[in-house]
Scaffold this active site. Structure first.
Site, PDB file in Angstrom:
ATOM      1  N   SER B 126       0.818  -1.212   0.000  1.00  0.00           N
ATOM      2  CA  SER B 126       0.000   0.000   0.000  1.00  0.00           C
ATOM      3  C   SER B 126       0.849   1.258   0.000  1.00  0.00           C
ATOM      4  CB  SER B 126      -0.861  -0.007   1.265  1.00  0.00           C
ATOM      5  OG  SER B 126      -1.427   1.260   1.501  1.00  0.00           O
ATOM      6  N   TYR B 154      -1.025   0.181  10.103  1.00  0.00           N
ATOM      7  CA  TYR B 154      -1.255  -0.545   8.848  1.00  0.00           C
ATOM      8  C   TYR B 154      -0.060  -0.386   7.915  1.00  0.00           C
ATOM      9  CZ  TYR B 154      -3.535  -1.487   4.310  1.00  0.00           C
ATOM     10  OH  TYR B 154      -3.863  -1.957   3.061  1.00  0.00           O
ATOM     11  N   LYS B 158       2.414  -3.363   6.639  1.00  0.00           N
ATOM     12  CA  LYS B 158       2.610  -3.644   5.211  1.00  0.00           C
ATOM     13  C   LYS B 158       4.101  -3.562   4.857  1.00  0.00           C
ATOM     14  CE  LYS B 158      -1.478  -4.471   3.362  1.00  0.00           C
ATOM     15  NZ  LYS B 158      -1.744  -5.779   2.723  1.00  0.00           N
TER      16      LYS B 158
END
Lengths: 333, 333
Positions: B126, B154, B158
């Site tokens: 991402s 997050y 990732k």
């Protein structure tokens, strides 16, 4: 203050512990307990009789309960599996480096979540987080904003830990700081499994009258720091306030400790200058492709401005590094 | 070929599966088994009667045995806890994102170590890996060589997974590829817990006659890609050969999927243009500091050259993205 040092038996750990025992204070407050954690801690050098020293033996993940039995104000996490070990045994490196660091961070987080102090966690990372790739050339000057793409399992594991420390800090679980160590030379003692170990042994062994093998071509340039400046840098980063003023830690980026750039040829010339031909001729050049690939993937020339803003300077010359080593040797003899 | 898709019930997963079921080949060989893994896979759209489809329900880490019961030639790992979830529940994100990805990589590694095929692992990362910091300004054009310093759990999770995929590839455990997804819009279906979800709902809901809230100021610029181009990009990266020629994957750096840069104001103006004032007036601007901080920490303007070398281009305009959405809606109606 209760200060914990993991990897306390390693050569940097021993130096850091020695400094802390001499100072006996942290940020103006007395160090009440100084906890030395390692697989084995030799009770030499007056450790056993120092009333502030506690020793915790064994595998770190089995000893978290003891380490956090009382609040940890400061945690220096130096324990790690070294580069050649991690390359030889991937799972060992993941466990010893990544999983152990995560477990320590979670223990510190549990402490602060329970209303205890926010641990100041100082993580010893490495220049091995950097590497080049067909799609990534390292710039002529490497800085903390250079994209890190490790070319070794050790480097990847250190980088993952860096991101954990940084994120646990962002979330307020710990007050973490990442110091990226240069290749530390001249290391005392016996050779270890670090791929960079030869950068110490090609100096240390001939100075002691023993032969040494240099597994890289002498043109290779490396980024070095003396043990003394490395420990000084760790302490400075550990004690810095957070902010944008002079001497303060600005943001959550790691800090690369300042590096002296030298070629192996220059190191050997300094050895010859200090110890004469007989010593210098004890070094045999025998390039080893695996070591050259690993050590050659690390950058050698750094932009030291972030460290300089904290008042940290590189060693002025390789000669001064050798003199430091000789002085340390004389001191401990 | 046996192809596994995790997160197969997610909206990208469903689109990817649809494309693979239509093609029924991979690199010229027939797809013998197409394994859809997710907590729950709805047996709609003819899945239950497609003879090549296997469905694996449940928590991925509990289902590794089934996924790897036969050799996995290709693994698309799309399953993840989304951004707002990871911010709300740190441990959930570490388990669902980091630990699960590591377990999948280890299963693939065990397969190749036992003489089975080297799995091609396509990891959906991402743009959330990027962020700025007092000591790190993002450059005007962000590329794969820009230093990644996430500002969300997050993003960190990732990024850690990216480094694992890259390292498992370097060591020859898997053939891993990392595709960094832009914000995918317009997502069909219901809003999810992704902080970026509003970038779909402010278009999708008014087009369906429902009100929507925009939690950021309209001046915010974002990097978007349509679902169609995102799935196309994943497939292109998955199928690319490794090398330096045209259409080949050069080095181990991730690939940022190409981004269209637009402001939220431009998105809303396009909505007005396509659907009229009545629809556009269904959007209420109500800035939410947490969402603005999270989404605003992601870069909006990308250097798309690495993707372009693989033949991938951004959506030409936000109007084309909206038209894509309307066409997809009509198709599935």
């Amino acid at each position: 203050m209760r200060v914990v040092v993991t990897g306390a038996s390693g050569f940097l750990g021993r130096r850091l512990v020695k400094t802390l025992r001499q100072r006996r204070t942290w940020g103006g407050a007395p160090i009440r307990r100084l906890v030395l954690a390692d697989r084995v801690v030799q009770p030499g050098s007056g450790l056993a009789t120092d009333p502030i020293v506690d020793i915790v033996h064994g595998d770190l993940t089995d000893r978290l309960g003891e380490l956090f039995a009382e609040p940890v104000d400061v945690l220096f996490h130096l324990a790690a599996a070294v580069s050649a070990q991690c390359e030889a045994d991937f799972d060992l490196g993941m466990r010893s480096n990544v999983d152990t660091t995560r477990a320590l961070l979670d223990a510190a987080r549990t402490q602060s979540a329970a209303g205890g102090p926010l641990s100041r966690v100082v993580f010893a990372s490495s220049l091995a987080v950097y590497g080049s790739d067909p799609a990534l050339s390292l710039p002529p000057l490497v800085s903390e904003t250079t994209c890190a793409l490790p070319q070794s399992s050790y480097g990847v594991q250190k980088l993952i830990c860096e991101h954990l420390v940084t994120e646990y800090t962002r979330r307020g679980f710990v007050d973490g700081r990442v110091a990226r160590l240069m290749t530390v030379a001249v290391r005392p003692g016996k050779p270890n499994a670090a791929a960079s170990g030869f950068l110490s042994s090609i100096i240390r062994e001939p100075l002691a009258g023993s032969p040494a093998t240099c597994p890289v071509r002498p043109g290779l340039r490396v980024a070095l720091a003396s043990p003394r400046r490395t420990v000084h840098g760790l302490l400075r980063i550990a004690e810095a306030g957070r902010g944008t003023g002079p001497g303060q830690l600005d943001g959550r980026l790691p800090v690369n400790l300042p590096a002296l750039t030298v070629s192996v040829a220059e190191m050997l010339a300094t050895l010859r200058q200090v110890a004469g031909d007989a010593a210098a001729d004890l070094v045999t050049i025998e390039p080893d492709a695996a070591v050259e690939a690993l050590v050659g993937s690390w950058p050698a020339v750094f932009d030291n401005r972030r460290a300089a803003a904290l008042g940290l300077e590189p060693d002025p010359s390789f000669l001064s590094i050798v003199q430091d080593h000789l002085a340390g040797h004389a001191e401990s003899a």
